[in-house]
Design an enzyme around this catalytic site. Structure first.
Site, PDB file in Angstrom:
ATOM      1  N   GLU A  31       0.808  -1.223   0.000  1.00 54.98           N
ATOM      2  CA  GLU A  31       0.000   0.000   0.000  1.00 54.98           C
ATOM      3  C   GLU A  31       0.842   1.274   0.000  1.00 54.98           C
ATOM      4  O   GLU A  31       0.301   2.370  -0.146  1.00 54.98           O
ATOM      5  CB  GLU A  31      -0.893   0.039   1.247  1.00 54.98           C
ATOM      6  CG  GLU A  31      -1.843  -1.103   1.369  1.00 54.98           C
ATOM      7  CD  GLU A  31      -2.598  -1.079   2.691  1.00 54.98           C
ATOM      8  OE1 GLU A  31      -2.406  -0.147   3.503  1.00 54.98           O
ATOM      9  OE2 GLU A  31      -3.401  -1.994   2.911  1.00 54.98           O
ATOM     10  N   LYS A  50      -5.471  -4.975  -3.435  1.00 53.18           N
ATOM     11  CA  LYS A  50      -5.535  -6.310  -2.827  1.00 53.18           C
ATOM     12  C   LYS A  50      -6.422  -7.234  -3.653  1.00 53.18           C
ATOM     13  O   LYS A  50      -6.095  -8.410  -3.854  1.00 53.18           O
ATOM     14  CB  LYS A  50      -6.076  -6.223  -1.396  1.00 53.18           C
ATOM     15  CG  LYS A  50      -5.113  -5.588  -0.424  1.00 53.18           C
ATOM     16  CD  LYS A  50      -5.744  -5.517   0.965  1.00 53.18           C
ATOM     17  CE  LYS A  50      -4.777  -4.920   1.965  1.00 53.18           C
ATOM     18  NZ  LYS A  50      -5.333  -4.928   3.328  1.00 53.18           N
ATOM     19  N   ALA A  68     -10.501  -6.942   1.915  1.00 51.93           N
ATOM     20  CA  ALA A  68     -10.911  -5.757   2.663  1.00 51.93           C
ATOM     21  C   ALA A  68      -9.692  -4.959   3.079  1.00 51.93           C
ATOM     22  O   ALA A  68      -8.585  -5.484   3.183  1.00 51.93           O
ATOM     23  CB  ALA A  68     -11.713  -6.165   3.898  1.00 51.93           C
ATOM     24  N   ASP A  69      -9.924  -3.690   3.328  1.00 55.04           N
ATOM     25  CA  ASP A  69      -8.905  -2.827   3.891  1.00 55.04           C
ATOM     26  C   ASP A  69      -9.604  -1.802   4.773  1.00 55.04           C
ATOM     27  O   ASP A  69     -10.773  -1.495   4.568  1.00 55.04           O
ATOM     28  CB  ASP A  69      -8.081  -2.120   2.806  1.00 55.04           C
ATOM     29  CG  ASP A  69      -6.783  -1.567   3.370  1.00 55.04           C
ATOM     30  OD1 ASP A  69      -5.885  -2.370   3.677  1.00 55.04           O
ATOM     31  OD2 ASP A  69      -6.679  -0.335   3.537  1.00 55.04           O
ATOM     32  N   THR A  70      -8.868  -1.299   5.739  1.00 55.79           N
ATOM     33  CA  THR A  70      -9.414  -0.346   6.690  1.00 55.79           C
ATOM     34  C   THR A  70      -8.442   0.815   6.847  1.00 55.79           C
ATOM     35  O   THR A  70      -7.228   0.610   6.864  1.00 55.79           O
ATOM     36  CB  THR A  70      -9.635  -1.016   8.065  1.00 55.79           C
ATOM     37  OG1 THR A  70     -10.537  -2.103   7.886  1.00 55.79           O
ATOM     38  CG2 THR A  70     -10.211  -0.051   9.084  1.00 55.79           C
TER      39      THR A  70
END
Length: 181
Positions: A31, A50, A68-70
């Site tokens: 990232e 991703k 998923a990403d946060t």
């Protein structure tokens, strides 16, 4: 059955608690090169990166693919994963006594559907006690957490108000996901 393309123990726990059958394996996506104009744009780009990496590695034919990403944001700053204790302290002090938004994006891709969701949970935190903060930093539990934040752990007693799902803040909006499964 789905493939959770994430190494997150918390996301795995959320799926188990929701009664969703899954296997967990993923390939990494870096990232660090993301340039984003807003936290929502950042989390979308990270999730897409991703997704593309894991789609290439695994596809979605055998198992539905879930990535998923946060991202955590407070005081107009994107609060990434802390690199060291001092970084974690600064990130947490940005959140202390302020509104912190935790934004999670997920992509679910099955044979019959593809869903992209961006959800946000806002927390208003009381100021953090300095001794509690130092104990949390010493524990190392903040490592690998976006914004060094654990709403289910250290931050929980400081929550003054919450708007949104706790699962979103923990890294996967299972209430949204379950609607489409």
């Amino acid at each position: 059955m789905l493939r959770l393309a994430s190494a997150s123990e918390t996301r795995a726990m959320l799926l188990k608690e929701a009664g969703i059958a899954f296997i967990q394996e993923s390939v990494d996506f870096d990232e660090e090169g993301i340039v984003a104009s807003s936290p929502k744009n950042f989390v979308y780009q990270a999730t897409m990166g991703k997704y593309e990496a894991n789609l290439k590695a695994f596809g979605f034919e055998e198992y539905a693919l879930l990535v998923a990403d946060t991202v955590v944001t407070s005081q107009n700053q994107i609060l990434r994963k802390a690199k060291c204790v001092d970084d974690a302290r600064n990130i947490l002090m940005t959140q202390s006594g302020n509104i912190t938004s935790i934004i999670t994006c997920f992509i679910y891709h099955a044979k019959d559907k593809k869903i992209v969701d961006i959800s946000q949970t806002d927390y208003l935190f009381d100021p953090f006690d300095q001794d509690d903060l130092e104990n949390y930093l010493e524990s190392g539990e903040w490592r690998g957490k976006a914004g060094a934040c654990m709403v289910e752990g250290f931050c929980k007693p400081y929550i003054k108000e919450v708007r949104g799902y706790e699962s979103t803040a923990m890294g996967l909006s299972v209430e949204v996901l379950k609607r489409f499964m």
